[in-house]
Scaffold this active site. Sequence first.
Site, PDB file in Angstrom:
ATOM      1  N   ASP B  14      62.426  10.826  27.768  1.00  0.00           N
ATOM      2  CA  ASP B  14      61.418  11.869  27.754  1.00  0.00           C
ATOM      3  C   ASP B  14      60.186  11.356  27.014  1.00  0.00           C
ATOM      4  OD1 ASP B  14      60.192  14.358  27.393  1.00  0.00           O
ATOM      5  OD2 ASP B  14      62.164  15.308  27.424  1.00  0.00           O
ATOM      6  N   HIS B  16      57.367  13.435  26.365  1.00  0.00           N
ATOM      7  CA  HIS B  16      56.504  14.544  25.932  1.00  0.00           C
ATOM      8  C   HIS B  16      56.196  14.407  24.452  1.00  0.00           C
ATOM      9  CE1 HIS B  16      58.459  16.145  29.555  1.00  0.00           C
ATOM     10  NE2 HIS B  16      57.273  16.689  29.748  1.00  0.00           N
TER      11      HIS B  16
END
Lengths: 468, 145, 413
Positions: B14, B16
Site C-alpha cells: 500500500d 497511501h
Amino acid sequence: MAIPSAHARIDDIEKYRERVIAHPWAQDLTRDSARSYLGDLPRRRFPAVAYAEKGDAPLIQPRGGVPTFADQQALTRQLDEAGADFIPLTIDSNTRHNRYDVAAELLARSEEEEKNYLNGYPLIAHGFRLTRDLYRDLDKPVSLRHGTPDARLLAEVALASGIVEIEGGGICYCLPYSEGFPLDRCLLYWQYVDRICALHSTDAAPVHRESFGPLTATMVPPSLVVVVQILEALLAAEQGVTSFAVSFAQTGSPSQDVATAQVLRKLVRHYLDSFGFEAVNTFLVYHQWMGQFPTDRTCAAALITASAQIGGMIGADKIVVKTTDEALGVPTAAINAEAVRNVRYVFDRFRWADQIGSSHVEVEAELIESEARSVIEAIFDLPGELLWESVFRAFQQGVIDIPFSPHIDNANQLITMRDANGSIRIKESGNVPIQQADRKRERELLASREKASGKTFRSLLVDINMMS
Amino acid sequence: MSVARVVIGVIGDDIHVVGNRIIQLALSEAGFEVFNLLTRNRPEHFAQAALEVNADAVFVSSLNGEGEFWCSDFRSHFVALGIPSVLLYVGGNLVVGRRSQEDVARLFAQFGFDRVYHQSADIDGAIADLLEDLSHGHSERARAH
Amino acid sequence: MATRVAIDIGSTVIKVAELGQDGSLVRQEFNDRDFELGIAGQVCAIRERLPADAEVMICSSANGGLRVGIVCLTPLFSGAVFRNQVLLAGANPIYVHDYDQEGGDLRPVDILLLGGGIDCSDAAPFGERLARFRAQNYRYGTLIYAGNKHFAEVVTQSCPGAVVIDNPLSGGLRGRNAVVTHALRDAYLDDLVQKEGVSELQGRISGPIRPSPEVVNRGFHRVVSNRSALKVSGPSILIDIGGATTDLHYTVEIVSEDSPCRPAAGSSVARYVFTDLGIFASRDSTLLQMRTHARTFEFLSHVQKVDLTEIYTLLREGEYDASPELLAYACLFLSLDRFVYGGEEGLPRADFDKVTQVMLTGGGAQALDEDIVAKLVCLFSPKQRNEPEVLIDRRYQIWAEGITWSTNTRAAA
C-alpha cells in the site's frame, strides 16, 4: 552557486537520442520521424498558436485517456465536439513506470475482453504511426498528461505522433508520483525531454512544455508551488524551450488563488528575464480542485462552476477541468463533455475586466512573493555548478519540502494548515528557508483558526477534505 | 518516565501516505515520540524497528484490505525478538469484502493485536485507548501468547 | 595548467594514468608491484619521473579493502544502515551479526563495528544484549562503537581500546548522517599507513589516498549523471571484477518495489561487494559456487565453445583448472544471479527488466567478450524485449572519471 544558463544544455543530443530510440519499443521511430511530421502539422495544433488566438476567457482542457485506439478516438471526438480547446492524452501507469511490455500485454487483453485493464492510453505500445491517426482532422493542440520520471522515450514518441504539449518536469513528476526514483536522475532525464522539445521547435511553431503545479494536491503552500514552477521554467529554458506554461491548482481560497496567480506570473517572468531568457513565452494554467471531490454530483458540479469563475477571475490562459464523476472513478466521455459545457457556459457569460484587487489579496501576494524569493535565492546559493545540482541538493536538505509527498527522501518537516479564510498557511517551515518576519506573519494569520479548533491533525483532516 | 515511543507505518504494498502522515502528526501532538516507517512494510520491519527504538507501541495501517494476509503472525515476530509485550494496534481497511466489525476485531485479536480499528477514522479514540493501555503497563494480549 | 596524474595501487599492479582536465585519459601505464621496494618506495619512484608541479591523486586497493565486521541490533535497521555506510566508504562488510549470534565469528576483520538503537536512556532490550556481548568471540583490529550513546560507557569499560563515534540512527531509522562512512575513510588511511608504510607519500600528493571502490562508485555516479565522456541511457549496473572481490554498483531505481532490503538513504547510486567472488584470491570460492549452481551447464554453454560436456563434468567434480577468463564470466554470472533472484543478505533484489546498461570494469573484465557477456546478461531477462547494452571499460575510464570528479551534489550518505 548555480546560475541558470544555456551552458547546462545537453551538448551531444543527437548521439544521446540515438541511444534512447535504440530501445526496441521505439519500433521504427527514427531521429527524423518527428521533425518531418511536425513540419506539416497544422499550426493550430501548436499551443503557442492556440494561446495567441484565444480571446479573454481561458482555454478549456478536459482529462482523459483510455487503453484502446477505438475508445481513445471516440473520446477525442466527443471532447472536440463538446468544445474543448485542448485535447488530453493521459498515459497509463505501466507506461509511466517504463513497463512497456506489461502495458502492451494489458492493452491486448483490454482489446480482446473489451474491458479496461489500463488506466490510460499506452502510447508506446500503440506507437507513433497509429497515434497520428487519432488526430488526423484535429486543429487544436493535444496535451500529453502522464507523471513519468523517465519520459525520454515517451516524449520522443509523443513528438513523432504530433503531440506538441508535454506536461511534466524533473521535480513535479518525481516528488508527487514516486517513492524511490532518485530526484537527480529524474532532473537529468527531464533535461533530455526539454532539449528535444527545443530541438523540434521553430519560432512560429514551438513545442510547448507545461509544468505540473498541483504537485501532491494536498496542502502544498503556494510559495513552494511558485518556487517549483520557476525552477522548472528555468531548467526548461536552459535547454532552449521557448514556450512554457506554469500552473497551480485551486487552493480552496479564492483570494489565495488570485494572489498566487499574480506572484507566479510576475516571478516567472522576473527570473527568466534576469538570466537572459527573455525569449521564453510563458502562460498560466489553472487546475480545478485536485483534492478529494464531493461524491454528490450536484456539489461536484457546483465546485466545477465555482472554480471556473476563479479561473476566469485570475486571467488563466488555460483551465484543466474536472468532472462530476471525479470522486466515483474514471469518467465517461459524456460526463467529460458535460464538464466542458459547464465551464464553457461560465466563460461565455462572464467577463472579468480586471483582476479583483483588495488589501487582503495584496497582503497575501506580498507574503507569497517574499517566501518564494527567499527559497529560490537560497537554492541558487547552494553548492553546485549547475541549476539541477542545486535543486537536487535543496531537496536533500529539505529546502524543498512537499507536504504529503510519498518520496522516501522528502523531508516532511513542513506542516501547513488552513486559516479562517481557507488559505493554506505554513505552520512549521522545517528547513525551508523562509524569513522570520514571514514565518511570524503566517502564524498570525493562522492564529484565529488555531484557537477555534485545537489539534492540528484534526484541522488538517478537515482542511484536506474541505470540498468533499 | 520518558516520553512513550510509537512506531507507525503502512503494511503490504500500500502506498497511501496521507493517512500515515496524519497519524504521525496526531501522535506527535499527543506527546508521543513517533518513528514513521512510511510505506511498503512487512511485519519484521515493525518488530525490528520496535527493538531499535525500544517502542512502547506499534500502530499498523492498511488501507487496501491486505492486512489479513500480512498480519497473521504479527505478534510472534515481537516474541521472537524478546519484546513480547509491545502494544500492537492496527487500523484502516483491514479485510477484503464485507465483514462485521466484531469478526474483524476477533480475527486480528488472534493475530496478537491489542486494539483493532477496522474502517474507523477515530484517531482521537485510538489515542485515548493508547494512553489508557500505557497506564496499565504493557500489552494484555502478550500474556496470552 | 599542471599535469594531472592518477595512481591506483592494486594488489598486483600499480596503474598510472595521465589525465586531461575533463578527466579523459591521455596516457596510461601499468607497473607490476615491486614487493621488495614496497608501495611507498615504488610510488615515490613513479612520482620522481613526473613533473614536479603535477597534481597527483592516489587511490588504493592494495590492502584488499578494509574488512569490517558488524554487530548490530537488527538487520533491517541498524544493520542495514551500517552495511550501506561501510559499502559507500569503499570497505567490505564481512558479516552482519546480531548480539546473540552463537559463538561470534572468528574471521579476522580490521574493524568491528558495534551499535544499534536510537539514542535513548531507557533501552533495556539493547542494554541486555550489550551485556551479553563478548568481544573476545571476535577477531578484530579496532572496535568502533556507533550505537545508542547512553550505552557507550558499557562498551568502553569492557573494551578499553574502543573508539566511540556518533550514532547514525535517528528518527527516520534510515541513517541520514554518514558518520560511519567518514570514520571508515579515516580508518582506511590509518590501516594503509600501518600496513604499507605510506605515510611519507601523504605530503607529496593532492588529497588523501582513497579506497579504490569508492573512486569507482564516484565514477559510476558521474557516468549515470551524464557528466562523463562515457555515455549510458538509463538504469545501469557496473560490475568491477577483481582478484579478491567483485563489486556491484547500481542505480537505485532498479531495486524491485517489493525488495525487503533497501539501499542507503538519499543516495542515487549504491554499491555492494561480493567478497567471495574474484579471479585470483577468491578463485576457490568462485569455483565452488559454480560447481553447485543449478544453471552451471547453461552458463558454460554460452562461455565454452569446445569440450563443453567434458569441462562441465570436470567443473562439477571440482577438478577443472579454470582460466581467469572463465572465472571472470563466473563472477559476472554469480553476481547477477544474486542481484536478480535475491538470497544474498543485505543485497536488495533488482528488477532486472529495468536495466538498460551493463558495464564491466576491473582487471577481470579486460579479457571478456561483449557478445558472450550479452548472452549471459540475457539469461536474467528472458522475457524482455529490451536487451541491456553491454559496455566493457577496457581503459579503466570509469575509475579515471571517479578520481577527477569533484562535486558537492553527491549524497552525504
